[in-house]
Structure formats: structure tokens, C-alpha cells
Design a protein around this motif. Structure first.
Motif, PDB file in Angstrom:
ATOM      1  N   VAL A 347       0.854  -1.193   0.000  1.00 55.06           N
ATOM      2  CA  VAL A 347       0.000   0.000   0.000  1.00 55.06           C
ATOM      3  C   VAL A 347       0.895   1.252   0.000  1.00 55.06           C
ATOM      4  N   ALA A 348       1.916   1.243   0.874  1.00 52.62           N
ATOM      5  CA  ALA A 348       2.808   2.407   0.982  1.00 52.62           C
ATOM      6  C   ALA A 348       3.581   2.616  -0.321  1.00 52.62           C
ATOM      7  N   ALA A 349       4.017   1.528  -0.947  1.00 45.06           N
ATOM      8  CA  ALA A 349       4.788   1.649  -2.190  1.00 45.06           C
ATOM      9  C   ALA A 349       3.920   2.202  -3.316  1.00 45.06           C
ATOM     10  N   LYS A 350       2.675   1.737  -3.379  1.00 42.32           N
ATOM     11  CA  LYS A 350       1.785   2.216  -4.450  1.00 42.32           C
ATOM     12  C   LYS A 350       1.509   3.712  -4.269  1.00 42.32           C
ATOM     13  N   TRP A 351       1.279   4.107  -3.025  1.00 45.92           N
ATOM     14  CA  TRP A 351       1.025   5.528  -2.741  1.00 45.92           C
ATOM     15  C   TRP A 351       2.218   6.372  -3.198  1.00 45.92           C
ATOM     16  N   HIS A 352       3.414   5.919  -2.868  1.00 45.75           N
ATOM     17  CA  HIS A 352       4.645   6.635  -3.255  1.00 45.75           C
ATOM     18  C   HIS A 352       4.783   6.740  -4.775  1.00 45.75           C
ATOM     19  N   THR A 353       4.609   5.630  -5.468  1.00 42.04           N
ATOM     20  CA  THR A 353       4.850   5.661  -6.920  1.00 42.04           C
ATOM     21  C   THR A 353       3.726   6.393  -7.664  1.00 42.04           C
ATOM     22  N   ASP A 354       2.506   6.326  -7.139  1.00 43.85           N
ATOM     23  CA  ASP A 354       1.400   7.029  -7.799  1.00 43.85           C
ATOM     24  C   ASP A 354       1.516   8.548  -7.641  1.00 43.85           C
ATOM     25  N   THR A 355       1.995   8.977  -6.470  1.00 46.02           N
ATOM     26  CA  THR A 355       1.851  10.392  -6.128  1.00 46.02           C
ATOM     27  C   THR A 355       3.116  11.240  -6.201  1.00 46.02           C
ATOM     28  N   GLY A 356       4.266  10.677  -5.857  1.00 44.66           N
ATOM     29  CA  GLY A 356       5.475  11.498  -5.719  1.00 44.66           C
ATOM     30  C   GLY A 356       5.793  11.781  -4.262  1.00 44.66           C
ATOM     31  N   TYR A 357       4.877  11.404  -3.342  1.00 41.70           N
ATOM     32  CA  TYR A 357       5.242  11.488  -1.920  1.00 41.70           C
ATOM     33  C   TYR A 357       6.339  10.471  -1.638  1.00 41.70           C
ATOM     34  N   LEU A 358       7.057  10.668  -0.546  1.00 35.34           N
ATOM     35  CA  LEU A 358       8.226   9.833  -0.256  1.00 35.34           C
ATOM     36  C   LEU A 358       7.811   8.406   0.108  1.00 35.34           C
ATOM     37  N   PRO A 359       8.695   7.445  -0.178  1.00 36.90           N
ATOM     38  CA  PRO A 359       8.435   6.111   0.370  1.00 36.90           C
ATOM     39  C   PRO A 359       8.569   6.202   1.890  1.00 36.90           C
ATOM     40  N   LEU A 360       7.808   5.395   2.614  1.00 34.52           N
ATOM     41  CA  LEU A 360       7.817   5.494   4.073  1.00 34.52           C
ATOM     42  C   LEU A 360       9.098   4.921   4.668  1.00 34.52           C
ATOM     43  N   THR A 361       9.573   3.843   4.091  1.00 35.26           N
ATOM     44  CA  THR A 361      10.722   3.137   4.683  1.00 35.26           C
ATOM     45  C   THR A 361      11.877   3.029   3.688  1.00 35.26           C
ATOM     46  N   ARG A 362      13.056   2.784   4.245  1.00 32.91           N
ATOM     47  CA  ARG A 362      14.224   2.559   3.394  1.00 32.91           C
ATOM     48  C   ARG A 362      14.046   1.289   2.567  1.00 32.91           C
ATOM     49  N   SER A 363      13.520   0.234   3.216  1.00 36.67           N
ATOM     50  CA  SER A 363      13.351  -1.014   2.473  1.00 36.67           C
ATOM     51  C   SER A 363      12.297  -0.834   1.375  1.00 36.67           C
ATOM     52  N   GLY A 364      11.292  -0.012   1.653  1.00 37.04           N
ATOM     53  CA  GLY A 364      10.278   0.278   0.635  1.00 37.04           C
ATOM     54  C   GLY A 364      10.936   0.949  -0.565  1.00 37.04           C
ATOM     55  N   TYR A 365      11.841   1.884  -0.278  1.00 41.63           N
ATOM     56  CA  TYR A 365      12.564   2.574  -1.349  1.00 41.63           C
ATOM     57  C   TYR A 365      13.376   1.566  -2.171  1.00 41.63           C
ATOM     58  N   GLU A 366      14.079   0.673  -1.477  1.00 38.04           N
ATOM     59  CA  GLU A 366      14.915  -0.317  -2.169  1.00 38.04           C
ATOM     60  C   GLU A 366      14.052  -1.234  -3.051  1.00 38.04           C
ATOM     61  N   ARG A 367      12.893  -1.600  -2.525  1.00 34.74           N
ATOM     62  CA  ARG A 367      11.986  -2.471  -3.293  1.00 34.74           C
ATOM     63  C   ARG A 367      11.519  -1.809  -4.579  1.00 34.74           C
ATOM     64  N   VAL A 368      11.145  -0.524  -4.440  1.00 33.89           N
ATOM     65  CA  VAL A 368      10.663   0.200  -5.622  1.00 33.89           C
ATOM     66  C   VAL A 368      11.810   0.355  -6.623  1.00 33.89           C
ATOM     67  N   LYS A 369      13.003   0.611  -6.074  1.00 31.60           N
ATOM     68  CA  LYS A 369      14.181   0.744  -6.955  1.00 31.60           C
ATOM     69  C   LYS A 369      14.400  -0.563  -7.725  1.00 31.60           C
ATOM     70  N   ALA A 370      14.354  -1.667  -7.000  1.00 32.86           N
ATOM     71  CA  ALA A 370      14.595  -2.978  -7.630  1.00 32.86           C
ATOM     72  C   ALA A 370      13.529  -3.293  -8.681  1.00 32.86           C
ATOM     73  N   SER A 371      12.347  -2.716  -8.535  1.00 30.90           N
ATOM     74  CA  SER A 371      11.271  -2.996  -9.499  1.00 30.90           C
ATOM     75  C   SER A 371      11.497  -2.302 -10.842  1.00 30.90           C
ATOM     76  N   GLY A 372      12.476  -1.386 -10.880  1.00 33.47           N
ATOM     77  CA  GLY A 372      12.765  -0.672 -12.125  1.00 33.47           C
ATOM     78  C   GLY A 372      11.932   0.588 -12.303  1.00 33.47           C
ATOM     79  N   PHE A 373      11.137   0.930 -11.294  1.00 29.14           N
ATOM     80  CA  PHE A 373      10.235   2.090 -11.416  1.00 29.14           C
ATOM     81  C   PHE A 373      10.991   3.386 -11.710  1.00 29.14           C
ATOM     82  N   TYR A 374      12.117   3.592 -11.028  1.00 25.69           N
ATOM     83  CA  TYR A 374      12.828   4.869 -11.206  1.00 25.69           C
ATOM     84  C   TYR A 374      13.506   4.957 -12.576  1.00 25.69           C
ATOM     85  N   LYS A 375      13.786   3.802 -13.180  1.00 17.95           N
ATOM     86  CA  LYS A 375      14.374   3.818 -14.538  1.00 17.95           C
ATOM     87  C   LYS A 375      13.305   4.257 -15.544  1.00 17.95           C
TER      88      LYS A 375
END
Ligand SMILES: O=P(O)(O)OC[C@H](O)CO
Length: 452
Positions: A347-375
């Protein structure tokens, strides 16, 4: 009150019992949870979708999300509702309302207490330090639930940059370079080279953190209500005077208080803006041109700059209904379950990627990074990278600000900025006046809340 079963395929019943050979299972009505928020579109709709998803995920609670105006209006409405014994269960409170909510102990239930009382668990170990510190008490216990934490960044119109002969892939990193780019944009016929959203958040609060200068004594107010503003300092005077001069020169246009300028870049009304990372959702939806994002500019002759930026956005507070009206255990539990659901990694990751608000956790950030979203979404990681700048170690000046009456202080600073942009005063006078008037607000708040 009981509601009759609506189990799949069952006949809707008006009384408990056996109808058409099926046993009706008596079921309680869902516990209603009122949630007031202050997000305009498209963010408001995204938040309401999150709530709808929670409601669909279970049947015991129904959260009703209602837009109550901007953050400031939502804050005023929630306080008035508490006085009228009709406060919402949850209110979204912008970060500047934090000290006020912490002091309002009769109106709110701190998050740590809510979780302890209901037995609901939320793990805050991995929450980003800049977010966690902002919403916790001096002993580390959480006061409110971080939800839409933002930071601010630069957004710009690449088409306008190209028109002015600027490198559209390189946003200027320093304020002098921003002014130079603005001059070229002006010369190329761009009527409004730059503006800013949230003038005090950007040009005073973020500015102070990034340059490692205090905004107020007592660790920016974190270690005591007996804090005083320190914004009347040489670096702040220098920057404010630059903004005033750039305004006179037609390089900078004041776009109004708080979020008033949020729509200017996406509407093509300026070439550069400084705004919440959460503006990304709106720009993505509305902009009909190529746009980019970058970290905030700074003065590179300031020894410790650039440090990390600080958070903004809002957290969620649970409220008592009124001074003399309690809530049932089921209501408190519903509030806690909803907040815990928001913290779920997906839920937190979807909110972050949909909106531009920050990921809540460091691990959440790493997960989103690994998903290729930032590329695929170039620049979407700039807010978090800027938050982590300086190795993620916060200084007293870069962990945030906690001032009583902060919303009022922001208004005072904005009013003094407006006078300066109208040619009525210079930066030194602006900051002297804002400091003097802001300190009166701080003293009044201290007097009113000295004994908790
Ligand atoms: O636009 P938001 O939600 O990031 O909020 C911006 C400011 O932090 C509000 O105080």
C-alpha cells in the motif's frame, strides 16, 4: 444495531432466521470511521481510492474520507469540531500543525497509545529518519502516523529551456545559476521564468535546512516551547534580497501563499518552480510538454551546503470526539487497523509511486528501486535522494522544524514577503518584522501550553 447477512447468493433478509432454506448469519454494521483530509485533486482522489481499497479489504470498518478544504482549513475545521464534540476519528494534519496537535492532548490520542491500547502493531524501525523524527516525541514514541510525507524539489519545463538555448537535461544547481537561466528564459520571451509554491516552506524552511542554518533556537523548536526565530540572519537576508531583486527584474513571480502556485508549471505559466514532490502527480496528469525534476538549488559558497532537505506533507492524527465524548473500543481499533493497513509495504509503495510522496521506509525505497520504477520514471527518486543527501545523518538544522502556532507564523512571513515584493521593504526589514511578529506567536503558544 444489527444488519442482516449479505453473504453472496443469500436473499437479503429483514429479520434473522432461516429464509429459503438458508441460515442468515447476523452481522454487525461496520464501524464508521470519519477521516477528514486536505488534498486537492488529483491527490485527493488517489487518497480516496486508498480508503476504498481498505474498505474493500475487510468488512468490520468503513472509513469515510471527506475533503475539508486545504490543510489549513482542515486543521481549523478539526479543532472547531472537537470543541463541538464532533471531531473526526482521523484528521490529516500538515506538518506545521504537529506542535499544535502534540499540545492538544485532550483532543488527540498519540499513536503509540492508540497502538498499545488496541494491540495493533506497526513497525517503525525502518521508517526514514527524517520522517520518523518529525512525528515522534523526544523519547522516540510515535505521536502521529506518517502518511503523505513529501519534500520539495525543482520542476521545470524542458521545452522552454530548449527555446532559451539552455541544456534541458541539466537543471542549474546553484541559485546564481538559476538566476542566469531565468535571464535567458526572459530574453527568449518567457514571461515568467520562475515561481515557487509554499513560499516559506521552500524559501525559508527548506533553505535553512539545506544550508545548515537554524530557523529557530532550541533545535528548531524540537527541544522546547521556549524557542525563538533566528531567520533574521545574513544568509537568509541575502537570499530574500535576491528574490526581491529577481522579482523586480521579472525573473521571479510570487505565485501566492501556501499551495497557490501549485498549478502554474503544469499550466505552462512558468518555466521553473519549486514545489512539493507530491506535485508530481498533478504535473504528470496536466502538463502538455516535456518536463523535468531536479534537486533544490543552493549557494555553493556556504561551507556545509547542500545538506538533506526536510519533509513536508502531512501525518494522520487520531482524535477524541470531544472534551466530554469518548469513543468505543471498536472505533479506536478501527482507526488503528486503518493506519496499520496504510503502512503495509504494498500500500505504501503504491502511494509513493502514484503520487510522488516519499516512500515510508528505506526497504520500501529499495523495493521500488529494484522494481525498475525509477528507470521508467526518470527523476522520481530525486526527492528521496535529496532527503538522504549527506549520508542521511541529520543535523539540528536539517531534521525539521517544530513550532507552536507555525501556521500563523507562516502567514506572517508570507505577509512580510508580499510587502517586500510590492516594494515596501527590503529583505532585512522583512526578516526583522517576521522575526518580531513570529516570536509573539511563539510566546503566546508557550504561555498557553506551558503546563501541557
Ligand atoms: O503539498 P504537500 O502535501 O507536500 O505539503 C506541502 C507543505 O509541507 C505543507 O506544509
Amino acid at each position: 444495531m444489527l444488519r442482516r447477512t449479505l453473504a453472496k447468493g443469500a436473499v437479503a433478509l429483514t429479520t434473522a432466521g432461516v429464509i429459503g432454506g438458508r441460515q442468515a448469519v447476523a452481522q454487525q454494521d461496520p464501524v464508521e470511521i470519519q477521516f477528514w483530509h486536505g488534498l486537492t485533486q488529483p491527490l485527493g482522489g488517489m487518497l480516496e481510492q486508498v480508503v476504498a481499497d481498505f474498505n474493500a479489504s475487510q468488512q468490520r470498518y468503513r472509513v469515510n474520507a471527506t475533503y475539508r478544504g486545504g490543510y489549513g482549513e482542515t486543521m481549523v475545521a478539526a479543532i472547531a469540531a472537537f470543541r463541538a464534540n464532533n471531531a473526526p476519528h482521523i484528521v490529516q494534519m500538515f506538518e506545521v500543525g504537529t506542535a499544535t496537535m502534540m499540545a492538544a492532548s485532550r483532543a488527540t490520542k498519540p499513536l503509540w497509545e492508540l497502538l498499545q491500547q488496541t494491540g495493533v502493531n506497526i513497525n517503525f524501525d525502518d521508517v526514514l529518519a527524517g520522517i520518523r523524527g518529525y512525528y515522534s516525541l523526544p523519547d522516540g514514541r510515535m505521536a502521529s502516523m506518517p502518511f503523505n510525507s513529501s519534500t520539495s524539489v525543482s520542476f521545470y519545463n524542458k521545452d522552454m529551456f530548449r527555446k532559451a538555448g539552455l541544456d534541458a537535461e541539466k537543471f542549474p544547481t546553484t541559485w546564481p545559476a538559476v538566476a542566469e537561466a531565468a535571464r535567458k528564459l526572459k530574453a527568449a520571451g518567457i514571461a515568467n521564468p520562475m515561481t515557487t509554491s509554499w513560499p516559506t516552506w521552500l524559501m525559508v524552511e527548506q533553505f535553512s535546512a539545506i544550508h545548515d542554518i537554524p530557523l529557530a533556537t532550541k533545535g528548531n523548536g524540537f527541544s522546547g516551547l521556549d524557542t525563538e526565530l533566528t531567520i533574521n540572519n545574513p544568509l537568509m537576508v541575502r537570499h530574500m534580497q535576491n528574490l526581491i531583486d529577481w522579482h523586480k527584474e521579472g525573473l521571479f513571480r510570487y505565485g501566492g501563499r501556501d499551495s497557490a502556485a501549485d498549478g502554474m508549471l503544469s499550466a505552462g505559466e512558468c518555466a521553473m518552480t519549486f514545489a512539493s514532490s507530491g506535485t508530481r502527480a498533478r504535473i504528470k496528469k496536466e502538463a502538455r510538454f516535456e518536463w523535468g525534476t531536479a534537486m533544490l538549488p543552493y549557494y555553493d559558497d556556504v561551507p556545509k551546503a547542500p545538506l538533506n532537505s526536510i519533509i513536508g506533507g502531512a501525518s494522520l492524527w487520531s482524535m477524541n470526539k470531544g472534551a466530554s465524548t469518548g469513543r468505543s473500543d471498536a472505533e479506536w481499533k478501527g482507526i488503528a487497523e486503518f493506519l496499520a493497513w496504510l503502512a503495509k509495504p504494498d500500500v505504501a509503495a503504491k502511494w509513493h509511486t502514484d503520487t510522488g510522496y516519499l516512500p515510508l521506509t528505506r526497504s520500501g525505497y529499495e523495493r521500488v528501486k529494484a522494481s525498475g520504477f525509477y528507470k521508467e520514471n526518470v527523476g522520481a527518486d530525486i526527492p528521496i535522494e535529496q532527503m538522504l543527501r549527506g549520508g542521511g545523518t541529520l543535523t539540528e538544522n536539517s531534521r525539521g522544524v517544530r513550532l507552536g502556532g507555525f501556521a500563523e507564523i507562516r502567514n506572517i512571513i508570507q505577509e512580510e514577503m508580499e510587502k517586500a515584493f510590492q516594494g515596501q521593504q527590503d529583505a532585512k526589514t522583512l526578516l526583522e518584522n517576521a522575526t518580531r511578529r513570529g516570536n509573539v506567536v511563539l510566546r503566546n503558544f508557550e504561555r498557553a501550553n506551558r503546563n501541557g
